[in-house]
Design a protein around this motif. Structure first.
Motif, PDB file in Angstrom:
ATOM      1  N   GLU A 107       0.839  -1.202   0.000  1.00 50.28           N
ATOM      2  CA  GLU A 107       0.000   0.000   0.000  1.00 50.28           C
ATOM      3  C   GLU A 107       0.877   1.256   0.000  1.00 50.28           C
ATOM      4  OE1 GLU A 107      -2.934   0.134   3.069  1.00 50.28           O
ATOM      5  OE2 GLU A 107      -3.583  -1.923   2.731  1.00 50.28           O
ATOM      6  N   PHE A 108       1.986   1.170   0.724  1.00 49.50           N
ATOM      7  CA  PHE A 108       2.909   2.296   0.834  1.00 49.50           C
ATOM      8  C   PHE A 108       3.625   2.561  -0.496  1.00 49.50           C
ATOM      9  CE2 PHE A 108       7.422   3.469   1.922  1.00 49.50           C
ATOM     10  CZ  PHE A 108       7.171   4.803   2.177  1.00 49.50           C
ATOM     11  N   LYS A 109       4.117   1.477  -1.134  1.00 47.63           N
ATOM     12  CA  LYS A 109       4.842   1.608  -2.411  1.00 47.63           C
ATOM     13  C   LYS A 109       4.742   0.291  -3.177  1.00 47.63           C
ATOM     14  CE  LYS A 109       8.958   4.069  -3.985  1.00 47.63           C
ATOM     15  NZ  LYS A 109       9.320   3.340  -5.190  1.00 47.63           N
ATOM     16  N   LYS A 110       4.157   0.341  -4.347  1.00 47.33           N
ATOM     17  CA  LYS A 110       3.893  -0.882  -5.116  1.00 47.33           C
ATOM     18  C   LYS A 110       5.162  -1.578  -5.571  1.00 47.33           C
ATOM     19  CE  LYS A 110      -0.761   0.200  -6.742  1.00 47.33           C
ATOM     20  NZ  LYS A 110      -1.648   0.420  -7.906  1.00 47.33           N
ATOM     21  N   GLN A 111       6.185  -0.795  -5.923  1.00 46.02           N
ATOM     22  CA  GLN A 111       7.457  -1.366  -6.345  1.00 46.02           C
ATOM     23  C   GLN A 111       8.582  -0.786  -5.491  1.00 46.02           C
ATOM     24  OE1 GLN A 111       7.611  -0.512 -10.574  1.00 46.02           O
ATOM     25  NE2 GLN A 111       6.669  -2.482 -11.066  1.00 46.02           N
ATOM     26  N   ILE A 112       9.399  -1.682  -4.919  1.00 46.45           N
ATOM     27  CA  ILE A 112      10.502  -1.245  -4.061  1.00 46.45           C
ATOM     28  C   ILE A 112      11.771  -1.961  -4.503  1.00 46.45           C
ATOM     29  CG2 ILE A 112      11.407  -1.114  -1.711  1.00 46.45           C
ATOM     30  CD1 ILE A 112       8.503  -1.380  -0.707  1.00 46.45           C
ATOM     31  N   ASP A 113      12.798  -1.189  -4.870  1.00 52.45           N
ATOM     32  CA  ASP A 113      14.108  -1.775  -5.151  1.00 52.45           C
ATOM     33  C   ASP A 113      14.850  -1.977  -3.832  1.00 52.45           C
ATOM     34  OD1 ASP A 113      13.725  -1.857  -7.853  1.00 52.45           O
ATOM     35  OD2 ASP A 113      14.686   0.065  -8.244  1.00 52.45           O
ATOM     36  N   VAL A 114      15.679  -2.996  -3.797  1.00 56.72           N
ATOM     37  CA  VAL A 114      16.450  -3.296  -2.585  1.00 56.72           C
ATOM     38  C   VAL A 114      17.273  -2.086  -2.141  1.00 56.72           C
ATOM     39  CG1 VAL A 114      18.388  -4.664  -1.706  1.00 56.72           C
ATOM     40  CG2 VAL A 114      16.524  -5.791  -2.924  1.00 56.72           C
ATOM     41  N   VAL A 115      17.858  -1.373  -3.104  1.00 59.15           N
ATOM     42  CA  VAL A 115      18.717  -0.227  -2.758  1.00 59.15           C
ATOM     43  C   VAL A 115      17.932   0.930  -2.145  1.00 59.15           C
ATOM     44  CG1 VAL A 115      20.511  -0.729  -4.441  1.00 59.15           C
ATOM     45  CG2 VAL A 115      18.544   0.630  -5.133  1.00 59.15           C
ATOM     46  N   GLU A 116      16.603   0.929  -2.309  1.00 58.71           N
ATOM     47  CA  GLU A 116      15.766   1.991  -1.740  1.00 58.71           C
ATOM     48  C   GLU A 116      15.594   1.855  -0.236  1.00 58.71           C
ATOM     49  OE1 GLU A 116      12.012   3.230  -3.689  1.00 58.71           O
ATOM     50  OE2 GLU A 116      12.478   1.627  -5.104  1.00 58.71           O
ATOM     51  N   VAL A 117      15.786   0.640   0.278  1.00 63.01           N
ATOM     52  CA  VAL A 117      15.463   0.371   1.686  1.00 63.01           C
ATOM     53  C   VAL A 117      16.581   0.901   2.581  1.00 63.01           C
ATOM     54  CG1 VAL A 117      14.778  -1.393   3.363  1.00 63.01           C
ATOM     55  CG2 VAL A 117      14.167  -1.661   0.946  1.00 63.01           C
ATOM     56  N   ASP A 118      16.502   2.208   2.841  1.00 59.20           N
ATOM     57  CA  ASP A 118      17.464   2.861   3.721  1.00 59.20           C
ATOM     58  C   ASP A 118      16.715   3.508   4.885  1.00 59.20           C
ATOM     59  OD1 ASP A 118      16.186   5.002   2.525  1.00 59.20           O
ATOM     60  OD2 ASP A 118      17.914   5.628   1.336  1.00 59.20           O
ATOM     61  N   LEU A 119      17.424   4.293   5.696  1.00 60.84           N
ATOM     62  CA  LEU A 119      16.810   4.902   6.875  1.00 60.84           C
ATOM     63  C   LEU A 119      15.664   5.829   6.489  1.00 60.84           C
ATOM     64  CD1 LEU A 119      16.796   5.264   9.931  1.00 60.84           C
ATOM     65  CD2 LEU A 119      18.512   7.065   9.667  1.00 60.84           C
ATOM     66  N   MET A 120      15.822   6.591   5.406  1.00 61.02           N
ATOM     67  CA  MET A 120      14.759   7.499   4.973  1.00 61.02           C
ATOM     68  C   MET A 120      13.500   6.706   4.581  1.00 61.02           C
ATOM     69  SD  MET A 120      14.820  10.475   2.035  1.00 61.02           S
ATOM     70  CE  MET A 120      16.083  11.400   2.930  1.00 61.02           C
ATOM     71  N   PHE A 121      13.715   5.560   3.922  1.00 61.00           N
ATOM     72  CA  PHE A 121      12.591   4.704   3.547  1.00 61.00           C
ATOM     73  C   PHE A 121      11.843   4.226   4.797  1.00 61.00           C
ATOM     74  CE2 PHE A 121      10.774   0.501   3.045  1.00 61.00           C
ATOM     75  CZ  PHE A 121      10.040   0.603   1.873  1.00 61.00           C
ATOM     76  N   ILE A 122      12.601   3.792   5.807  1.00 54.29           N
ATOM     77  CA  ILE A 122      12.012   3.309   7.062  1.00 54.29           C
ATOM     78  C   ILE A 122      11.203   4.418   7.743  1.00 54.29           C
ATOM     79  CG2 ILE A 122      12.528   2.417   9.376  1.00 54.29           C
ATOM     80  CD1 ILE A 122      13.031   0.374   7.171  1.00 54.29           C
ATOM     81  N   GLU A 123      11.756   5.612   7.776  1.00 57.45           N
ATOM     82  CA  GLU A 123      11.077   6.748   8.411  1.00 57.45           C
ATOM     83  C   GLU A 123       9.779   7.098   7.672  1.00 57.45           C
ATOM     84  OE1 GLU A 123      11.871   7.936  11.178  1.00 57.45           O
ATOM     85  OE2 GLU A 123      14.010   7.718  11.524  1.00 57.45           O
TER      86      GLU A 123
END
Length: 385
Positions: free
Chosen positions: A137-153
């Motif tokens: 629901e948050f993001k339909k497509q997520i690349d592995v490199v996107e999963v950083d602290l900003m993504f978590i926040e």
């Protein structure tokens, strides 16, 4: 600078078939490791030119183009990984060749969850599935490199808007952290953004209702909104018994012994059996909702946690309650009332709430300075000579 990898087409003369043909393989060398993957083509040894890495003779034009495309595709994949400082392993290359996109975080999530789920109970499996649903629901497509602290926040801000509550947010962080750690262990991710993120609930901020607030809540008048009325009663029953939302949803008439005023229930989350005595108010609610029902029927109609939480916000506004009211607050209210207002020994409260560790129950002791002040005023009295 020499590349740490190489990609080439080879003929497996060691795998010659009955018909005399040998399979063609794609050979990948990565540092000191070698991976051989089937190209799904076979030729006679004399039809293969080892120097040019191509089939020779008539009718091999399409096969040579096909083999070159495979080689270039793998070359490009490995080069992009190296140039972008991303993790590259033999397993990652193999998964990519087999059509498994490990650049996609959902693919990584599913692979890791498949490993974890073998040791998980149904309630925990449900929570991981819910986490994946919220991520989608948050993001339909997520690349592995996107999963950083900003993504978590940003994901946490999304969960706050969904109003899943502090406890829910903490649980989703914990499960996402576990997935990422397992992915790192299997060399599918490089680093965990949770190294710089604290997500555990702060016991000092434990939300609960005082006896006066609970009484005000119970006296809320509702006209014809059956949904609000149901949520109100479910919440009150949880305040009186300490049962979790999942246990309220699955509580059957057979779990309740009215004669002895006792609930005996296997907890959905832990699988532990809890025995909770019923007071007069709880007994009246059982009689109201259980009238005419068989033993295997639910006491309360089942309601999604999100729906209960939305209705609780509406109910809180009617009494101007300045607290973040979620269904889990009912369980905190039960524990706080038992320990602080009724002086029930923590060991007994631990058993009623089904805690595995008494330190979990101990968080309900003196969670609020107002409770301590009241105890000093009303219960710690002596004369000064």
């Amino acid at each position: 600078m020499k590349k740490p990898y190489s990609v080439s087409i080879i003929l497996r003369t060691d795998k010659k078939g009955i018909d005399g043909k040998c399979p063609l393989n794609v050979q990948i060398r990565l540092n000191s490791k070698v991976l051989k993957l089937p190209a799904k083509q076979k030729v006679f040894p004399e039809e293969w030119d080892k120097k040019s890495k191509t089939c020779i003779g008539k009718g091999f034009g399409e096969i040579n183009i096909f083999l070159k495309e495979i080689e270039l595709k793998l070359e490009k994949f490995c080069m992009n990984k190296i140039n972008n400082n991303q993790l590259l392993t033999i397993d990652i290359i193999k998964d990519y060749y087999n059509g498994i996109n490990l650049n996609c975080f959902y693919t990584v999530f599913d692979k890791m969850f498949e490993i974890k789920s073998q040791k998980l109970k149904e309630p925990t499996i449900y929570k991981y599935n819910l986490l994946r649903k919220y991520l989608k629901e948050f993001k339909k497509q997520i690349d592995v490199v996107e999963v950083d602290l900003m993504f978590i926040e940003r994901f946490e801000a999304f969960l706050r808007k969904k109003d899943v509550g502090k406890h829910g947010i903490s649980n989703h962080h914990k499960n996402l952290d576990a997935i990422i750690n397992l992915a790192i262990k299997h060399k599918l991710m490089i680093e965990n953004p949770y190294i710089n993120k604290e997500y555990k609930e702060n016991s000092e901020c434990l939300e609960f209702l005082t006896p006066d607030e609970l009484e005000s809540f119970s006296k809320i008048k509702l006209n014809h909104d059956s949904g609000l009325k149901l949520t109100k009663d479910r919440f009150l029953f949880s305040c009186l018994t300490g049962l979790r939302h999942s246990d309220i949803n699955t509580l059957t008439i057979g779990d309740i012994d009215l004669k002895n005023r006792m609930i005996t229930k296997e907890q959905i989350k832990t699988g532990r059996i809890v025995k909770v005595p019923l007071n007069t108010r709880a007994v009246l609610m059982v009689k109201k909702y259980g009238k005419g029902k068989d033993k295997d029927e639910l006491l309360f109609p089942s309601v999604a946690n999100q729906n209960d939480n939305m209705r609780l916000k509406t109910l809180a506004k009617t009494i101007e309650l300045n607290k973040n009211l979620t269904f889990h607050v009912s369980r905190h209210t039960f524990g706080t009332m038992m320990v602080n207002y009724y002086q029930t020994p923590i060991t007994i409260v631990k058993e009623m709430m089904g805690h595995t560790d008494i330190s979990i129950t101990a968080k309900y002791a003196n969670v609020n300075t107002d409770i301590m002040k009241e105890a000093m005023r009303n219960k710690f009295k002596f004369k000064v000579s």
